[in-house]
Structure formats: structure tokens, C-alpha cells
Design a protein around this motif. Structure first.
Motif, PDB file in Angstrom:
ATOM      1  N   ARG A  47       0.844  -1.194   0.000  1.00 49.03           N
ATOM      2  CA  ARG A  47       0.000   0.000   0.000  1.00 49.03           C
ATOM      3  C   ARG A  47       0.880   1.244   0.000  1.00 49.03           C
ATOM      4  O   ARG A  47       1.958   1.261   0.595  1.00 49.03           O
ATOM      5  CB  ARG A  47      -0.923   0.053   1.217  1.00 49.03           C
ATOM      6  CG  ARG A  47      -0.237   0.163   2.564  1.00 49.03           C
ATOM      7  CD  ARG A  47      -0.983   1.065   3.554  1.00 49.03           C
ATOM      8  NE  ARG A  47      -0.749   2.482   3.325  1.00 49.03           N
ATOM      9  CZ  ARG A  47      -1.568   3.449   3.721  1.00 49.03           C
ATOM     10  NH1 ARG A  47      -2.674   3.142   4.365  1.00 49.03           N
ATOM     11  NH2 ARG A  47      -1.275   4.712   3.481  1.00 49.03           N
ATOM     12  N   LYS A  52      -2.678  12.557  -0.881  1.00 46.29           N
ATOM     13  CA  LYS A  52      -2.900  12.501   0.565  1.00 46.29           C
ATOM     14  C   LYS A  52      -3.895  13.539   1.058  1.00 46.29           C
ATOM     15  O   LYS A  52      -3.687  14.738   0.858  1.00 46.29           O
ATOM     16  CB  LYS A  52      -1.566  12.739   1.302  1.00 46.29           C
ATOM     17  CG  LYS A  52      -0.513  11.692   1.036  1.00 46.29           C
ATOM     18  CD  LYS A  52      -0.977  10.276   1.327  1.00 46.29           C
ATOM     19  CE  LYS A  52      -1.336  10.039   2.768  1.00 46.29           C
ATOM     20  NZ  LYS A  52      -1.820   8.659   2.973  1.00 46.29           N
ATOM     21  N   TRP A 104      -8.374   1.805  -2.392  1.00 51.44           N
ATOM     22  CA  TRP A 104      -9.126   2.005  -1.167  1.00 51.44           C
ATOM     23  C   TRP A 104      -9.687   3.415  -1.134  1.00 51.44           C
ATOM     24  O   TRP A 104      -9.148   4.332  -1.744  1.00 51.44           O
ATOM     25  CB  TRP A 104      -8.319   1.658   0.087  1.00 51.44           C
ATOM     26  CG  TRP A 104      -7.409   2.696   0.650  1.00 51.44           C
ATOM     27  CD1 TRP A 104      -7.745   3.752   1.451  1.00 51.44           C
ATOM     28  CD2 TRP A 104      -5.976   2.755   0.508  1.00 51.44           C
ATOM     29  NE1 TRP A 104      -6.619   4.466   1.802  1.00 51.44           N
ATOM     30  CE2 TRP A 104      -5.523   3.881   1.244  1.00 51.44           C
ATOM     31  CE3 TRP A 104      -5.029   1.976  -0.171  1.00 51.44           C
ATOM     32  CZ2 TRP A 104      -4.176   4.237   1.309  1.00 51.44           C
ATOM     33  CZ3 TRP A 104      -3.692   2.331  -0.092  1.00 51.44           C
ATOM     34  CH2 TRP A 104      -3.285   3.453   0.633  1.00 51.44           C
ATOM     35  N   GLY A 106     -10.625   6.413   1.285  1.00 50.94           N
ATOM     36  CA  GLY A 106     -10.206   6.885   2.609  1.00 50.94           C
ATOM     37  C   GLY A 106     -11.387   7.330   3.465  1.00 50.94           C
ATOM     38  O   GLY A 106     -12.517   7.492   2.978  1.00 50.94           O
ATOM     39  N   ARG A 108     -12.107  10.143   4.918  1.00 46.70           N
ATOM     40  CA  ARG A 108     -12.758  11.427   4.641  1.00 46.70           C
ATOM     41  C   ARG A 108     -13.655  11.307   3.418  1.00 46.70           C
ATOM     42  O   ARG A 108     -14.692  11.946   3.318  1.00 46.70           O
ATOM     43  CB  ARG A 108     -11.704  12.512   4.436  1.00 46.70           C
ATOM     44  CG  ARG A 108     -10.961  12.810   5.723  1.00 46.70           C
ATOM     45  CD  ARG A 108      -9.578  13.383   5.462  1.00 46.70           C
ATOM     46  NE  ARG A 108      -8.779  13.342   6.683  1.00 46.70           N
ATOM     47  CZ  ARG A 108      -8.154  12.255   7.131  1.00 46.70           C
ATOM     48  NH1 ARG A 108      -8.219  11.121   6.449  1.00 46.70           N
ATOM     49  NH2 ARG A 108      -7.476  12.285   8.247  1.00 46.70           N
ATOM     50  N   ASP A 197      -7.123  -1.332  10.448  1.00 50.74           N
ATOM     51  CA  ASP A 197      -5.959  -0.470  10.221  1.00 50.74           C
ATOM     52  C   ASP A 197      -5.493   0.038  11.593  1.00 50.74           C
ATOM     53  O   ASP A 197      -5.978   1.059  12.088  1.00 50.74           O
ATOM     54  CB  ASP A 197      -6.388   0.685   9.300  1.00 50.74           C
ATOM     55  CG  ASP A 197      -5.331   1.776   9.173  1.00 50.74           C
ATOM     56  OD1 ASP A 197      -4.387   1.802   9.970  1.00 50.74           O
ATOM     57  OD2 ASP A 197      -5.477   2.612   8.273  1.00 50.74           O
TER      58      ASP A 197
HETATM   59  C1  PEP Z   1      -4.156   6.256   4.817  1.00 50.32           C
HETATM   60  O1  PEP Z   1      -4.457   5.056   4.838  1.00 50.32           O
HETATM   61  O2  PEP Z   1      -3.026   6.679   4.605  1.00 50.32           O
HETATM   62  C2  PEP Z   1      -5.189   7.241   5.162  1.00 50.32           C
HETATM   63  C3  PEP Z   1      -5.130   8.514   4.789  1.00 50.32           C
HETATM   64  O3  PEP Z   1      -6.143   6.700   5.891  1.00 50.32           O
HETATM   65  P1  PEP Z   1      -7.538   7.263   6.453  1.00 50.32           P
HETATM   66  O4  PEP Z   1      -8.386   7.558   5.267  1.00 50.32           O
HETATM   67  O5  PEP Z   1      -8.002   6.087   7.234  1.00 50.32           O
HETATM   68  O6  PEP Z   1      -7.226   8.465   7.304  1.00 50.32           O
END
Ligand code: PEP
Ligand code: MN
Length: 362
Positions: A47, A52, A104, A106, A108, A197
């Protein structure tokens, strides 16, 4: 569409199914070196975040599309499958074009039905695994809704990732586990594959192991763990990333218990539990009926429903009693509060009924 356990080509799904790799792809070297070490430790799915989602602007917002090329190199060199986060249709299309194997959504993004819908539509006719992280807010229907939007567009291979829930008050965890929510998800969708996670729940390296063990003990199928060759200098989430070797050590000490649901001994204990619950419910029903009787008496004698002194005495004596019964004080307090609240509500109902019938008669 029916939910099936996750199937990934070329991967035998044994517990725990592990996805590992950095929070963010930072450079070609960091991506490839992390991948090499993970692959050498037997990890099959890599991953890395390319785009981000950051809380505030001005932080490291990911390397963007360039990182997709590095993921391709990971795949070619190590044979690992690759996974990345997509937050809109453009990300999805680019990831598909560059051969990412697993996507995936996220936390948000899964909280935003518009975004999930456009991702789902971009995936129409594409058969690939998509992992749906729980929305930041503890809303199970929103989480399930995100999976349903994908399935409605023909994405049959969905799985869920529990990454904890945001809270204003910061406690031990970066995101509150609220385990009862994924447990309820499993109850409602028993065939859904659910991963945990621990990185985003714990927010700290030392919490990765205990959270992972807890997830395994709760019957989760797998783990997504943020892993970096040099966490100290990571550009995002540095406190929660562990090295590939630490991950290997954690995986080697995790106890994976058999998930079979019953045995003669368990069945016997469960019969006892069922009987105890039956007695509990009958007792509660009796208790409420007494409360209503008290309500009628208070109404007829013009007394108030709530009598604080009596309530305080009841809580104090019951708590003292609970101590001698090996019951947790906090738990008993919560339970008494709930029972008392319901008794008061029932008494009010009695008051209202009597008042209404008096009014009707007059
Ligand atoms: C991630 O997996 O790096 C991430 C941003 O996760 P999340 O959406 O769970 O905050
Ligand atoms: Mn992260």
C-alpha cells in the motif's frame, strides 16, 4: 448484489490478510526499498498513498500521479500487488490506467456520498477489489452506504477497513476504535471481509501490536499497516509507521485463534448465558411494572416523579453491593443510570395517561 468474501487473484486469503507500505509514497527509492524489505518478509500486497488528504493545507499532500510509476516498478520488481487511495474519479481513472491492483477509499472520502458515487461510476465495468474505510464519523449506515454505491455500479469485490473514528477529545487513540461498530457491521453483513488499520486507530507505533491482536481476537480478516523504511523521517504519519522488520516481528507473535463458532462446551455455556439473559429480561420487566405502580401512587398522592434522595441512596447501596459481586463499578453505574432513566420515563407515561383520562372525564 450479494456480498462475498474478498477474492484477490494470486493471493490465498489466510488470516491475517496483510497490506503494508508507507502512509505516503515519497520518493522512488523510499517506495522501492520499503517494498523490497516487505516482499522479503513475505508481504504480498503493497500500500502507498499517492494523493494525501491532509487536515490542514501546506502539509505534504502526496507526490501525485508520479507515484503511480513507482508502484508499477514495485509490482515488476517484487511481484507484490499494489494498492492506493482514490478520492475522486480522476484519481480512479489514473490508478486504473497505471495498473494499480487494489483501490481504497479513505475515511474522509467515504463520509462523502458525492465523492463515493463518482468513484463508483468511474469503476463501472471494472472488476477489481475496493476497500472502503469507515467514514471519519461513527455512522455505520454511511459506511455500508459507500459499499452499496460501489456494488450498485458492479464492483462486486468490496471489503471494509476499520480505521477508527474521529473524536474531539483526544485520548489514548488517534481515532477511537469503537469496536462495537465493526462488530455490528459483521453482524449485518456476515460475508463481508473486514480488515483493521491499527496505524490510524493507534496513531503510535507501540499501539500497532495490541490493536492488531485485538482485531484478530475479534475475528477480523486482515490488517492494513503503515510501514516505512525510516519512520523518523516520514513525510506523513511518522509516529505510527513501523519498519518492515517490526511488522514481521509483530506478525510472528500475533495469536490467530480459530474462528469456528461452536463446540459442545461453548454451546453449553451459551445455553447458560441465554438462560441468564432470559432471567435478566424478566426481572427488568418486573422492575418496570413496579415502577409504573409507584408512578400511579405518586400521581394519586401528588408527589413528583423524581425523588433525588431516594435515587442517590439507590445508586450508593447498589454500587456497594456490586463491589462484593465482582462487577465493575463503572459498568454498574451506567446500567443503573439506564434502568433508572427508563423507570422515570415509564412513570411519566403513567402520569400522562392518568392526566389524560381525568381530562377526558371532566
Ligand atoms: C491512509 O491510509 O493513509 C489514510 C489517509 O487513511 P484514512 O483515510 O483512514 O485516514
Ligand atoms: Mn496515513
Amino acid at each position: 448484489m450479494e456480498i462475498k468474501p474478498l477474492h484477490i487473484e494470486g493471493i490465498e486469503i489466510t488470516r491475517p490478510l496483510v497490506l503494508a507500505g508507507p502512509c505516503s509514497a515519497e520518493s522512488e527509492e523510499q517506495v522501492l526499498e520499503t517494498a523490497r524489505q516487505l516482499a522479503a518478509n513475505g508481504i504480498k500486497i503493497y500500500r502507498a498513498g499517492i494523493w494525501k488528504p491532509r487536515t490542514k493545507p501546506g502539509g505534504f499532500e502526496g507526490v501525485g500521479s508520479e507515484g503511480l510509476r513507482w508502484l508499477k516498478m514495485v509490482k515488476e520488481e517484487t511481484g507484490m500487488l499494489t494498492a492506493t487511495e482514490v478520492a475522486n474519479a480522476r484519481h480512479t481513472e489514473e490508478a486504473l490506467k497505471e495498473g494499480v491492483d487494489i483501490l481504497w477509499i479513505g475515511a474522509r472520502t467515504s463520509a462523502n456520498p458525492f465523492a463515493v458515487q463518482e468513484i463508483a461510476e468511474a469503476l463501472q465495468g471494472v472488476d477489481m477489489p475496493v476497500l472502503v474505510k469507515n467514514p471519519v464519523n461513527p455512522d455505520l449506515d454511511l459506511w455500508i452506504g459507500a459499499a452499496e454505491r460501489l456494488m450498485a455500479c458492479g464492483v462486486s469485490r468490496v471489503a471494509a477497513v476499520h480505521r477508527g473514528f474521529g473524536a474531539y477529545e483526544k485520548g489514548l487513540f488517534r481515532n477511537q476504535p469503537q469496536w462495537h461498530i465493526p462488530i455490528e457491521l459483521k453482524r449485518r453483513l456476515p460475508s463481508l471481509t473486514i480488515l483493521c488499520d491499527p496505524s490510524h486507530i493507534g496513531g503510535r507505533q507501540d499501539l500497532i501490536y495490541p490493536i492488531s491482536q485485538q482485531a484478530m481476537d475479534l475475528g477480523f480478516d486482515g490488517l492494513m499497516v503503515e510501514t516505512h523504511i525510516n519512520p523518523e523521517v516520514a513525510l506523513s504519519d511518522k509516529d505510527q509507521q513501523i519498519t518492515p522488520d517490526t511488522l514481521k516481528r509483530i506478525l510472528s507473535i500475533l495469536v490467530i485463534r480459530d474462528r469456528s463458532e461452536s463446540s459442545e462446551f461453548l454451546n453449553e455455556l451459551r445455553r447458560d448465558i441465554d438462560e441468564a439473559d432470559d432471567r435478566l429480561l424478566n426481572l427488568l420487566s418486573q422492575r418496570m411494572s413496579i415502577a409504573r405502580e409507584i408512578g400511579r401512587y405518586k400521581m394519586e398522592h401528588n408527589m413528583p416523579v423524581l425523588q433525588p434522595l431516594r435515587y442517590d441512596k439507590m445508586v450508593t447501596t447498589r454500587l456497594a453491593q456490586a463491589m462484593g459481586l465482582e462487577l465493575d463499578e463503572e459498568f454498574v453505574k451506567l446500567m443503573l443510570e439506564a434502568i433508572h432513566e427508563e423507570s422515570v420515563r415509564q412513570q411519566f407515561e403513567v402520569f400522562n395517561k392518568i392526566a389524560l383520562s381525568k381530562k377526558e372525564k371532566s
